[in-house]
Design a protein around this motif. Structure first.
Motif, mmCIF file in Angstrom:
data_model
loop_
_atom_site.group_PDB
_atom_site.id
_atom_site.type_symbol
_atom_site.label_atom_id
_atom_site.label_comp_id
_atom_site.label_asym_id
_atom_site.label_seq_id
_atom_site.Cartn_x
_atom_site.Cartn_y
_atom_site.Cartn_z
ATOM 1 N N LEU A 1 0.871 -1.154 0.000
ATOM 2 C CA LEU A 1 0.000 0.000 0.000
ATOM 3 C C LEU A 1 0.917 1.214 0.000
ATOM 4 O O LEU A 1 1.787 1.337 0.857
ATOM 5 N N VAL A 2 0.762 2.085 -0.998
ATOM 6 C CA VAL A 2 1.618 3.264 -1.139
ATOM 7 C C VAL A 2 0.756 4.503 -0.920
ATOM 8 O O VAL A 2 -0.104 4.821 -1.742
ATOM 9 N N HIS A 3 0.961 5.181 0.199
ATOM 10 C CA HIS A 3 0.183 6.374 0.538
ATOM 11 C C HIS A 3 0.782 7.602 -0.134
ATOM 12 O O HIS A 3 1.996 7.781 -0.154
ATOM 13 N N CYS B 1 -2.093 10.722 -8.742
ATOM 14 C CA CYS B 1 -2.271 10.814 -10.194
ATOM 15 C C CYS B 1 -1.447 9.722 -10.888
ATOM 16 O O CYS B 1 -0.640 9.045 -10.262
ATOM 17 N N THR B 2 -1.665 9.593 -12.187
ATOM 18 C CA THR B 2 -0.921 8.589 -12.946
ATOM 19 C C THR B 2 0.569 8.900 -12.995
ATOM 20 O O THR B 2 1.386 7.988 -13.073
ATOM 21 N N SER B 3 0.925 10.172 -12.925
ATOM 22 C CA SER B 3 2.353 10.534 -12.915
ATOM 23 C C SER B 3 3.048 9.986 -11.678
ATOM 24 O O SER B 3 4.196 9.540 -11.749
ATOM 25 N N CYS B 4 2.365 10.022 -10.546
ATOM 26 C CA CYS B 4 2.918 9.449 -9.315
ATOM 27 C C CYS B 4 3.159 7.949 -9.501
ATOM 28 O O CYS B 4 4.210 7.426 -9.139
ATOM 29 N N ILE C 1 10.947 3.740 -2.536
ATOM 30 C CA ILE C 1 9.642 4.395 -2.575
ATOM 31 C C ILE C 1 9.581 5.516 -1.535
ATOM 32 O O ILE C 1 9.096 6.614 -1.817
ATOM 33 N N GLN C 2 10.087 5.251 -0.347
ATOM 34 C CA GLN C 2 10.111 6.280 0.695
ATOM 35 C C GLN C 2 10.971 7.460 0.286
ATOM 36 O O GLN C 2 10.664 8.608 0.588
ATOM 37 N N GLY C 3 12.047 7.179 -0.437
ATOM 38 C CA GLY C 3 12.925 8.234 -0.917
ATOM 39 C C GLY C 3 12.237 9.160 -1.918
ATOM 40 O O GLY C 3 12.660 10.299 -2.121
ATOM 41 N N LEU C 4 11.178 8.674 -2.550
ATOM 42 C CA LEU C 4 10.386 9.493 -3.467
ATOM 43 C C LEU C 4 9.353 10.346 -2.732
ATOM 44 O O LEU C 4 8.663 11.148 -3.354
ATOM 45 N N GLY C 5 9.230 10.126 -1.428
ATOM 46 C CA GLY C 5 8.302 10.912 -0.634
ATOM 47 C C GLY C 5 6.971 10.249 -0.320
ATOM 48 O O GLY C 5 6.040 10.905 0.123
#
Length: 82
Positions: free
Chosen positions: A18-20, A24-27, A71-75
């Motif tokens: 689960l990625v909070h 949008c599709t760009s994310c 993933i966390q590094g992307l915020g």
């Protein structure tokens, strides 16, 4: 007790997260591209509507903690589903 991550062969596992924070599709594409750059990641699917990332990972090449850190590094916040 059943393991929520099914081993497919050797050190390959199917993972779901689960990625909070995706809105949008760009994310979703940004996460997919980042995970794709990690060795051993295949069949990567990101759905921003459900906030779910699914992939097959060869843990002998890349540990799941590296995927989570990427993933966390992307915020984004990430939690295993299972």
């Amino acid at each position: 007790m059943t393991n929520p991550e099914s081993t497919t062969s050797g050190t390959q596992v199917d993972l779901r997260y689960l990625v909070h924070g995706m809105d949008c599709t760009s994310c979703a594409l940004k996460i997919e591209d980042a995970v794709e750059q990690l060795g051993g990641a295949e069949d990567i699917q990101v759905n921003y509507k459900t906030q779910v990332l699914e992939l097959r990972l060869d843990e002998a090449t890349t540990p799941r903690s590296a995927v989570e850190e990427k993933i966390q590094g992307l915020g984004y916040r990430v939690a295993p589903l299972g």
